[in-house]
Write a protein that holds these residues in place. Structure first.
Motif, PDB file in Angstrom:
ATOM      1  N   THR A 190      44.953  39.780  51.194  1.00 42.80           N
ATOM      2  CA  THR A 190      45.082  40.722  50.088  1.00 42.80           C
ATOM      3  C   THR A 190      43.713  41.298  49.757  1.00 42.80           C
ATOM      4  O   THR A 190      42.675  40.711  50.057  1.00 42.80           O
ATOM      5  N   ALA A 192      42.025  43.492  46.280  1.00 45.83           N
ATOM      6  CA  ALA A 192      42.248  44.084  44.962  1.00 45.83           C
ATOM      7  C   ALA A 192      41.869  45.567  45.003  1.00 45.83           C
ATOM      8  O   ALA A 192      40.895  45.959  45.657  1.00 45.83           O
ATOM      9  N   GLU A 211      47.222  43.572  52.187  1.00 50.36           N
ATOM     10  CA  GLU A 211      48.075  44.067  51.110  1.00 50.36           C
ATOM     11  C   GLU A 211      47.252  44.369  49.871  1.00 50.36           C
ATOM     12  O   GLU A 211      46.519  43.509  49.365  1.00 50.36           O
ATOM     13  N   VAL A 213      46.473  44.735  46.011  1.00 51.16           N
ATOM     14  CA  VAL A 213      46.939  44.137  44.763  1.00 51.16           C
ATOM     15  C   VAL A 213      46.317  44.934  43.624  1.00 51.16           C
ATOM     16  O   VAL A 213      45.088  45.027  43.521  1.00 51.16           O
ATOM     17  N   THR A 230      43.589  37.873  39.779  1.00 50.46           N
ATOM     18  CA  THR A 230      44.365  38.128  41.003  1.00 50.46           C
ATOM     19  C   THR A 230      44.102  37.088  42.084  1.00 50.46           C
ATOM     20  O   THR A 230      44.929  36.915  42.983  1.00 50.46           O
ATOM     21  N   ALA A 232      41.993  37.496  44.359  1.00 47.13           N
ATOM     22  CA  ALA A 232      41.485  38.210  45.532  1.00 47.13           C
ATOM     23  C   ALA A 232      40.000  37.924  45.696  1.00 47.13           C
ATOM     24  O   ALA A 232      39.281  37.661  44.734  1.00 47.13           O
TER      25      ALA A 232
END
Length: 460
Positions: A190, A192, A211, A213, A230, A232
């Protein structure tokens, strides 16, 4: 034998063999005759078309070599198996209303590209360049451009840049893709991102296996407390002029972001996409200058000159340099040497600075014209992000939706972008993103008038 309907006029200009070959190839692609179907004998087709047999023999031989036909002694010539007929052309699309005023953000005024200055820089670069420079060069970029860019970024963007940590890339998109490749290789799943943010960037990140976020953005920029929540360990930000809100990351948020990265060992990726255009003061210095060991600085010529040049740069923390350059090498072996040398010359002789001063004044006048017209025609709609960049964020008045306004504006020949596609997860009030770089002041004023009509219709 299948009848061959061949539209061929031997009286037209051009080589007979080449034109017959093209006509036969097109017929096979259209399934006339189908796979396995026999073609007329060469003498027969020559007689029917009024050509010499040698012309037909040569055309058949060319298509046999290309794999369209198969010729068997004693059995004639037929269409090769496995040839798939070309599908019929799709029906014509419904004609959309003509676009008179395109307010789509993201592109500068391409008519302002300094053609004469670029041509002069390219000519001088060619005259001074050794022949060897036209071969495969350093995938990190030509040394002359890296030296000029490092000096320029230090002077204009307050970056802590040196040629050894700077790599020339094919725009911010390639620079970001190469950074993401490294993140994925090192276990990141992931990253951010600012929410709202660029839909194109979200797609690029996903296409490269990571991905996005979303992290909320408010009037001070990225919410660093929400970022920390998060989990991240990498974040992509646009601190000089956030897209699409236009917010400039506040000083306290800058400090908090660097503090978060230092505590967690995270990487900050700075997209400095249109930082040269600040209208109320000198452009705010880049984030990388505060923490060159934690921040990747990405920039390009897509807004200052033209996206078609596909030239950009990445200033990297020292531990990333070798791996990044290896990935760059095996991606494309490096960017165009001639374009690099031309831009290096433009930087060295001050042409780039002169161009920026000229277009900055033009864009400021256009921004002023649009904001004044919006204040006059849409006083209930709040305008944000006016201090910098090439776009505005327009909060729509209560009672109307983005799709309704976009449709009503399109019917009047005005293209505008809704904000909804820029949101990952967080809802928000209806708004538009308006790019103003490509239109004159008069055009922008008229576009704002038409947009106000669209808002009125959508509200009613």
């Amino acid at each position: 034998m299948t009848e061959l309907l061949l539209p061929f006029d031997p009286t037209r200009d051009g080589g007979l063999t080449a034109r017959l070959t093209t006509a036969l190839r097109d017929a096979v692609r259209q399934g006339r005759p189908p796979a396995g179907g026999r073609l007329p004998a060469t003498r027969t087709l020559a007689r029917d078309l009024g050509l010499s047999r040698g012309t037909v023999v040569e055309a058949y031989a060319q298509l046999v070599a290309e794999g369209y036909l198969v010729s068997t002694p004693g059995a004639g010539t037929r269409v090769a198996d496995g040839i798939t007929p070309r599908p019929p052309a799709p029906p014509p699309a419904t004609t959309a209303p003509a676009v008179r005023y395109d307010l789509k953000p993201g592109t500068p005024d391409l008519a302002l590209f300094p053609r004469a200055a670029w041509q002069t820089a390219l000519r001088r670069a060619l005259a001074a360049t050794e022949h060897s420079a036209l071969g495969y060069g350093d995938p990190a970029g030509h040394p002359a451009l890296r030296a000029e860019l490092a000096a320029y970024l230090g002077r204009v963007r307050a970056a802590a840049a040196d040629p050894g940590r700077l790599t020339v890339v094919g725009g911010v998109a390639q620079g970001l893709a190469l950074v993401v490749r490294r993140l994925v290789r090192h276990g990141h799943r992931t990253i951010a991102v600012e929410d709202p943010g660029s839909p194109g960037t979200f797609g690029l990140l996903r296409a490269h296996g990571i991905e996005p976020v979303g992290v909320p953005v408010d009037q001070h920029g990225l919410d660093v407390d929400a970022l920390a929540a998060t989990g991240a360990r990498a974040v992509l930000v646009t601190p000089a002029h956030q897209y699409p809100t236009g917010v400039v990351l506040a000083p306290e948020r800058r400090a908090a972001l660097i503090g978060w990265a230092r505590r967690t060992g995270a990487l900050v990726i700075e997209d400095d996409y249109d930082a040269e255009f600040r209208y109320d003061r000198e452009p705010v210095g880049c984030l990388q200058g505060l923490a060159p060991d934690l921040v990747v600085h990405l920039g390009s010529l897509s807004k200052s000159l033209a996206p078609g040049l596909r030239l950009g740069w990445a200033v990297l923390p020292e531990p990333m340099v070798e791996e990044f350059r290896t990935d760059k090498q095996y991606t494309d072996l490096g960017c165009s040497t001639l374009d690099q040398l031309a831009f290096a010359r433009l930087l060295a002789d001050g042409g780039h600075d002169r161009h920026l001063r000229a277009v900055r004044a033009r864009y400021r006048a256009r921004r002023d014209a649009l904001t004044a017209a919006l204040a006059r025609h849409l006083p209930a709609a709040a305008v944000r992000g006016v201090a910098a960049g090439l776009h505005l964020h327009l909060d729509l008045p209560p009672g109307c939706t983005e799709p309704a306004v976009v449709e009503a504006a399109a019917a009047r020949g005005v293209r505008v972008d809704p904000v909804a596609p820029t949101r990952l997860a967080l809802p928000g009030p209806p708004a538009l993103v308006l790019g103003y770089a490509g239109l004159t002041e008069r055009q922008l004023a008229h576009a704002a008038d038409l947009l106000a009509e669209a808002v009125t219709e959508a509200t009613g």
